[in-house]
Write an enzyme that holds these catalytic residues in place. Sequence first.
Site, mmCIF file in Angstrom:
data_model
loop_
_atom_site.group_PDB
_atom_site.id
_atom_site.type_symbol
_atom_site.label_atom_id
_atom_site.label_comp_id
_atom_site.label_asym_id
_atom_site.label_seq_id
_atom_site.Cartn_x
_atom_site.Cartn_y
_atom_site.Cartn_z
ATOM 1 N N HIS A 190 -11.281 -3.736 2.743
ATOM 2 C CA HIS A 190 -11.251 -3.437 4.178
ATOM 3 C C HIS A 190 -12.108 -2.232 4.553
ATOM 4 O O HIS A 190 -12.241 -1.926 5.730
ATOM 5 C CB HIS A 190 -9.792 -3.202 4.603
ATOM 6 C CG HIS A 190 -9.216 -1.977 3.954
ATOM 7 N ND1 HIS A 190 -8.957 -1.909 2.591
ATOM 8 C CD2 HIS A 190 -8.880 -0.770 4.451
ATOM 9 C CE1 HIS A 190 -8.486 -0.706 2.307
ATOM 10 N NE2 HIS A 190 -8.433 -0.002 3.412
ATOM 11 N N ASP A 191 -12.657 -1.537 3.570
ATOM 12 C CA ASP A 191 -13.503 -0.370 3.840
ATOM 13 C C ASP A 191 -14.990 -0.657 3.589
ATOM 14 O O ASP A 191 -15.823 0.246 3.720
ATOM 15 C CB ASP A 191 -13.110 0.800 2.916
ATOM 16 C CG ASP A 191 -11.713 1.327 3.201
ATOM 17 O OD1 ASP A 191 -11.260 1.229 4.351
ATOM 18 O OD2 ASP A 191 -11.083 1.841 2.255
ATOM 19 N N ASP B 19 0.856 -1.181 0.000
ATOM 20 C CA ASP B 19 0.000 0.000 0.000
ATOM 21 C C ASP B 19 0.898 1.238 0.000
ATOM 22 O O ASP B 19 1.922 1.268 0.683
ATOM 23 C CB ASP B 19 -0.878 -0.002 1.256
ATOM 24 C CG ASP B 19 -2.306 0.385 0.961
ATOM 25 O OD1 ASP B 19 -2.502 1.501 0.445
ATOM 26 O OD2 ASP B 19 -3.218 -0.409 1.252
ATOM 27 N N ASP C 224 -3.192 4.597 -2.337
ATOM 28 C CA ASP C 224 -4.311 5.075 -1.529
ATOM 29 C C ASP C 224 -4.789 6.456 -1.990
ATOM 30 O O ASP C 224 -3.969 7.372 -2.120
ATOM 31 C CB ASP C 224 -3.829 5.156 -0.075
ATOM 32 C CG ASP C 224 -4.936 5.384 0.919
ATOM 33 O OD1 ASP C 224 -5.737 4.469 1.123
ATOM 34 O OD2 ASP C 224 -4.991 6.490 1.498
ATOM 35 N N GLU D 285 -6.244 3.800 -6.211
ATOM 36 C CA GLU D 285 -7.547 3.884 -5.548
ATOM 37 C C GLU D 285 -8.085 5.282 -5.804
ATOM 38 O O GLU D 285 -7.438 6.266 -5.450
ATOM 39 C CB GLU D 285 -7.414 3.636 -4.045
ATOM 40 C CG GLU D 285 -8.774 3.515 -3.391
ATOM 41 C CD GLU D 285 -8.840 3.982 -1.941
ATOM 42 O OE1 GLU D 285 -9.764 3.561 -1.242
ATOM 43 O OE2 GLU D 285 -7.996 4.790 -1.509
#
Length: 572
Positions: free
Chosen positions: A339-340, A99, A207, A267
């Site tokens: 994960h969100d 990430d 991210d 993302e």
Amino acid sequence: MTDDQWFREAVVYQIYPRSFQDSDGDGIGDVPGIISRLDYLQQLGVDVVWLSPIYTSPQDDNGYDIADYQDIDPTFGTLADVDELVAQAHARGIRIVMDLVVNHTSDEHPWFVESRSSKDNPKRDWYWWRTARDGHTAGEEGAEPTNWESFFSGPAWELDEATGEYYLHLFSRKQPDLNWENPEVREAVYAMMRWWLDRGIDGFRMDVINMISKVTSLPDGKPLAATPQLGDGTPHFLNGPRIHEFLQEMHAAVFEGRAEKLLTVGEMPGVTVEDAILYTDPERREVDMVFQFEHVGLDIGAHKWDRSRVDLRDLKASLGRWQDALAEVGWNSLYWNNHDQPRAVSRFGSDAPEHRVASAKLLGTVLHLHRGTPYVYQGEELGMTNVPFASADDFLDIESVNYYRLASGAGGDVESILANLRLGSRDNARSPMQWDDSAHAGFTTGTPWSRTNPNYQEINAAAAVADDDSVFHHYRRVIELRHTEPAIAHGDFHLLAPDHETLYAFTRSHEGVDLLVLANFSSGDLDLAGPGLEGTLDLDGWESATLLLGNLGEPTAPTATLRPWEARILKR
Ligand code: NOJ
């Protein structure tokens, strides 16, 4: 396909390290724990593992607040553990993608510590510092430099008492935004990225990367319906004025000469199909694929916590539009959860005991048969469900905690706030991975940091691996199909029966091979010759097709009535 487009035939598995496998009994997952599960991932057949952040961090946002980009948080292990992970993954043919969180740092990062130390510190301009709004005194209500709302509730500006100025934080107060206008910031980020690639990692998941370029005059946003004292700043920082320039510069500085083996995924909340083409056209040298949010926003109303069941017609229209728009140029990620997001089977399928397994397999079938690179989020391959959280104390995620505090503080009905959280909280995705039926699902020998889903005795990896008819083995089969059926990675996509409320049907065609996917998103039977399908679902020639994969065993005929949550892949 050129070599540098290898990711079109690949499947990515996302690990949220905190919740994946603990190896030392502290209740938090770690890198040695991941290493111990690589055989499981190899058996599943994935090509790439994306790790959510494991860098040094005060963990205000579970590691998305980084205090040292070039070290590992002791909770997760050491750099030597990461080297070992990379070596062991590579030995199994699995790439490791890290990430990259560079829209913001932690407020404990030395860059920010210096930046906040005085107005004339050389790193002052590495972040967004502004004085109070004209006519206001710093600290009074409404004095923030803009009216922007933070993604984690409240204003996106925090007053720093020491210098009397505000800094921008689109996320938590402990996540100050880096100022990408400053070339020194960009160089420092690129140097750090090169350092990781030299260490042997295989790319980055970037991210909120489409937030790094802001409109530098920082205009106010339109007042929000729910909190009119705050405004929507997104038009001023999503896909901002210099974003393509920054990504092209990053590509030249970091990836040039070695891009073909790597994976870069941006993302990008709020990205449109038109933007996505620009971001992912290989000729433009920006990123390999976007990770976009349109389809996971369809069941959300006026605000994030206002959720309803998605209308399948909207879901098909959205995913189908992305398929069509990127048919010639560009590439997309395919996912139901991460994960969100809440758990896919609870959200888009059915977690009722009689339908959970079939609907989890159906979701895997439909998603993986689209064009794009599929992502499996840990536990999805087991059909893991949302967690039955009992009270406000069970919610640990900063976004959920802030929402609860503000909404209940404003006099909101606690039961409806809890109901919203149960449906929408990111904590649903972060409960410990369910490995077996021993205590804490085999995740830890200690006390898990987050509540284990009580259904682990039934839903767990050991049971799934031992059962050839499990969700796990179905995922293994769809993943294998992407590697063996070129039509899945490369074929044209054509949506059928777009207006049908429960049938998801499409074809994929490539070099004389046709695939047909038929999926019944309902708990009732679906007659494929029934009402609503005349003229929109032509099954001529499919009656004698081969069943490539189904989720309920052999049907009486390829085009027979679909049973509840049945999905079939036919080939001719
Ligand atoms: C997106 C990440 O996926 C999310 O978990 C995080 O909270 C924000 N970006 C801020 O880094």
